[in-house]
Design an enzyme around this catalytic site. Structure first.
Site, mmCIF file in Angstrom:
data_model
loop_
_atom_site.group_PDB
_atom_site.id
_atom_site.type_symbol
_atom_site.label_atom_id
_atom_site.label_comp_id
_atom_site.label_asym_id
_atom_site.label_seq_id
_atom_site.Cartn_x
_atom_site.Cartn_y
_atom_site.Cartn_z
ATOM 1 C CE LYS A 156 -2.479 2.292 3.117
ATOM 2 N NZ LYS A 156 -2.330 3.642 2.523
ATOM 3 C CD GLU A 228 13.567 0.928 8.574
ATOM 4 O OE1 GLU A 228 14.002 1.970 9.088
ATOM 5 O OE2 GLU A 228 14.226 -0.126 8.531
ATOM 6 C CB CYS A 262 12.478 9.258 7.604
ATOM 7 S SG CYS A 262 13.566 8.325 6.533
ATOM 8 C CD GLU A 361 9.305 12.881 11.353
ATOM 9 O OE1 GLU A 361 8.210 12.336 11.546
ATOM 10 O OE2 GLU A 361 10.210 12.396 10.664
HETATM 11 P P1 NAD Z 1 1.679 7.854 8.208
HETATM 12 O O1 NAD Z 1 2.080 6.955 9.309
HETATM 13 O O2 NAD Z 1 0.547 8.787 8.417
HETATM 14 O O3 NAD Z 1 1.277 6.975 6.923
HETATM 15 C C1 NAD Z 1 2.149 6.031 6.362
HETATM 16 C C2 NAD Z 1 1.329 4.949 5.672
HETATM 17 O O4 NAD Z 1 0.557 4.251 6.658
HETATM 18 C C3 NAD Z 1 0.322 5.470 4.651
HETATM 19 O O5 NAD Z 1 0.278 4.571 3.569
HETATM 20 C C4 NAD Z 1 -0.988 5.462 5.424
HETATM 21 O O6 NAD Z 1 -2.130 5.347 4.608
HETATM 22 C C5 NAD Z 1 -0.809 4.214 6.279
HETATM 23 N N1 NAD Z 1 -1.598 4.200 7.529
HETATM 24 C C6 NAD Z 1 -1.981 5.245 8.312
HETATM 25 N N2 NAD Z 1 -2.648 4.796 9.392
HETATM 26 C C7 NAD Z 1 -2.696 3.440 9.290
HETATM 27 C C8 NAD Z 1 -3.260 2.401 10.104
HETATM 28 N N3 NAD Z 1 -3.911 2.667 11.236
HETATM 29 N N4 NAD Z 1 -3.100 1.109 9.705
HETATM 30 C C9 NAD Z 1 -2.427 0.810 8.580
HETATM 31 N N5 NAD Z 1 -1.895 1.760 7.758
HETATM 32 C C10 NAD Z 1 -2.030 3.055 8.109
HETATM 33 O O7 NAD Z 1 2.989 8.628 7.758
HETATM 34 P P2 NAD Z 1 3.128 9.733 6.583
HETATM 35 O O8 NAD Z 1 2.687 11.045 7.068
HETATM 36 O O9 NAD Z 1 2.565 9.203 5.319
HETATM 37 O O10 NAD Z 1 4.723 9.728 6.368
HETATM 38 C C11 NAD Z 1 5.597 10.529 7.042
HETATM 39 C C12 NAD Z 1 6.305 9.763 8.139
HETATM 40 O O11 NAD Z 1 7.038 8.668 7.591
HETATM 41 C C13 NAD Z 1 7.342 10.609 8.854
HETATM 42 O O12 NAD Z 1 7.236 10.386 10.238
HETATM 43 C C14 NAD Z 1 8.665 10.077 8.321
HETATM 44 O O13 NAD Z 1 9.749 10.313 9.155
HETATM 45 C C15 NAD Z 1 8.347 8.644 8.157
HETATM 46 N N6 NAD Z 1 9.304 7.972 7.262
HETATM 47 C C16 NAD Z 1 10.182 7.066 7.794
HETATM 48 C C17 NAD Z 1 11.133 6.454 6.979
HETATM 49 C C18 NAD Z 1 12.128 5.477 7.531
HETATM 50 O O14 NAD Z 1 12.703 4.716 6.758
HETATM 51 N N7 NAD Z 1 12.371 5.439 8.820
HETATM 52 C C19 NAD Z 1 11.159 6.752 5.607
HETATM 53 C C20 NAD Z 1 10.245 7.663 5.100
HETATM 54 C C21 NAD Z 1 9.318 8.283 5.938
#
Ligand code: NAD
Length: 457
Positions: A156, A228, A262, A361
């Site tokens: 997804k 991650e 991130c 963050e």
């Molecule tokens: P998010 O957690 O809101 O969403 C990430 C994904 O999870 C999306 O596809 C979303 O639809 C899905 N999601 C949301 N709630 C869910 C649930 N309850 N169950 C299952 N799936 C769900 O994060 P975001 O705002 O899209 O991304 C930004 C974040 O990602 C930042 O905190 C960033 O640091 C982090 N990030 C981490 C890495 C890493 O490798 N550590 C890399 C890139 C981004």
């Protein structure tokens, strides 16, 4: 029929719509992935790599199309998106070139009568859920080692970039047997349906808040999870550092992808003797950047991914301003002027520990800078966060660099701008930044289960 709207954050124009996956659709895709487990596993590493290489040949041929789509859909400047696609191809090629080395059976003991061997076996169906900040890299980093290792995927992408998801799904399904790679579309609700279905592991990239929910879900199901998560990487500039090198490295790390990385450097900690000089140099670089539409070749800083992210950033900056911080440059939304989710590159001093820009963050081109006196104080400021993903140290003193690298509570440390992001290095965090590692032999180990077979000869 519910649809997801893909909005261009540079203009707020509609780019396209994608049908949201229903509960039945998600279950169908998971069932298909379960059906294909055996066939995909039995193909073996070499054959899987051969098929995946062909798919990546098509990604390479269509590189400009993919980069332009990323740029329009999530706002990454086109120049950066092209580099991102090339860099991501390097990761894929490293996985392909090294898969046999790290996934073949390893002999741990052998004599005249016995042989003991470790096998790296696929886990089954991996639910892979990723954010929006690097749509192609998020797929490769989150899912490709798993496919190479013999897992089938239900994937997804974020609701912010469904068209990139469609593109990737289309290319992969051109080259892989049906059911090996399955994409579902929607927001967190669809993600929930997926992880609560019949899957065997969760590989998640995204926020810590979502990661905590998914870890609980994995715990209840008693399946493996790789997390991650977010970061608030500190950068420490010691007074003996090469200040030109350090400040240009800091700005690059903070401003890449409009600050939406991130492990990007999000808090700067500077030795008292050089504080004013560093602030001056960083402010000069920040205020010189060309801000504009992501698909304009001249643009250096594009918009944030969406209006909701712009609103959050405004709140975080306002909180600092109200509490008495000093805005050295920037500080304003450019939404009205430029017609999209734009924010000025912003440098902030006079920052205290209870301000949101220090504690949370910050996903945007905003850099808070604080000063320190002693090495212990610098390390305490750096570690004074719930996160522990990237970290950056600038000093000419090699012993100090070693001491501080060891003291930092982070999964990755860069000294004097040397880049740790390489396909052979482990990527991942300490504390609220998650656990498990991507890339290298470490990434292959995360997506496999280990079996020892001891037998007579
Ligand atoms: P998010 O957690 O809101 O969403 C990430 C994904 O999870 C999306 O596809 C979303 O639809 C899905 N999601 C949301 N709630 C869910 C649930 N309850 N169950 C299952 N799936 C769900 O994060 P975001 O705002 O899209 O991304 C930004 C974040 O990602 C930042 O905190 C960033 O640091 C982090 N990030 C981490 C890495 C890493 O490798 N550590 C890399 C890139 C981004």
């Amino acid at each position: 029929m519910q649809t997801l709207k893909s909005i261009n954050p540079s203009t707020y124009e509609l780019l396209g719509e994608v049908v949201v996956s229903t509960k039945e659709k998600v279950s169908q895709k998971v069932a298909l992935a379960q059906q294909m487990r055996k066939e995909w596993r039995e193909l073996g590493v070499a054959k899987r790599v051969e098929m995946l290489r062909k798919a990546f040949g098509e990604f390479l041929e269509r590189k400009k199309e993919l980069a332009l789509l990323e740029s329009r859909e999530m706002g990454m400047p086109l120049s950066e998106a092209l580099i991102d696609v090339d860099g991501t191809m390097d990761y894929a090629n490293w996985y392909f070139d090294n898969a046999e080395k790290y996934l073949s059976p390893e002999t741990t003991f052998e004599n005249d009568t016995e042989i003991h061997q470790v096998f790296y076996e696929p886990i089954g169906v991996a639910a892979v859920i990723v954010p929006w900040n690097f749509p192609f890299a998020n797929f490769v980093w989150g899912g490709l080692q798993s496919l190479v290792a013999g897992n089938t995927l239900v994937f997804k992408h974020s609701e912010e970039c469904p068209l990139s998801g469609k593109f990737i799904e289309y290319v992969l399904n051109h080259h892989l047997p049906t059911g090996v790679f399955n994409e579902v579309y929607g927001n967190g609700e669809v993600g929930k349906l997926l992880v609560n279905d019949n899957i065997n592991m969760i590989a998640f990239t995204g926020s810590t808040k979502t990661g905590k929910y998914l870890y609980e879900t994995a715990g209840r199901k008693f399946i493996k999870a790789v997390m991650e998560l977010g970061g608030s990487a500190p950068g420490i500039i010691f007074s003996d550092a090469d200040l030109d090198q350090a400040t240009s490295g800091v700005c690059e790390q903070r401003l890449l992808n409009a600050g939406q990385c991130c492990d990007g450097l999000k808090r700067l900690i500077v030795g008292e003797e050089v504080f004013d000089e560093v602030v001056k140099k960083v402010t000069k670089i920040f205020s010189s950047k060309k801000i504009g539409k992501a698909d304009d070749k001249e643009t250096q800083i594009g918009p944030l991914v969406a209006k909701r992210q712009l609103d959050l950033l405004l709140e975080q900056v306002k909180d600092a301003f109200v509490q008495g911080a000093k805005i050295e440059t920037g500080g304003h939304s450019l939404e009205k002027k430029l017609g999209g989710a734009f924010f000025e590159p912003t440098v902030i001093t006079g920052v205290t520990k209870d301000m949101r820009i220090w504690n949370e963050e910050v996903f945007g081109p905003v850099l808070p800078i604080v000063k320190f006196n002693t090495e212990e104080e610098a390390v305490a400021l750096a570690n004074g966060t719930a996160y522990g993903l990237g970290s950056y140290v600038f000093t000419k003193d090699k012993e100090k660099a070693t001491r501080v690298s060891s003291a930092l509570e982070a999964g990755m440390v860069s000294v004097n701008g040397v880049n740790y992001i390489m396909p052979f290095n482990p990527f991942g965090g300490y504390k609220n930044s998650g656990f498990g590692r991507e890339h290298g032999k470490y990434g292959f180990a995360e997506v496999t289960q280990i079996k020892i077979v001891a037998k007579n000869k």
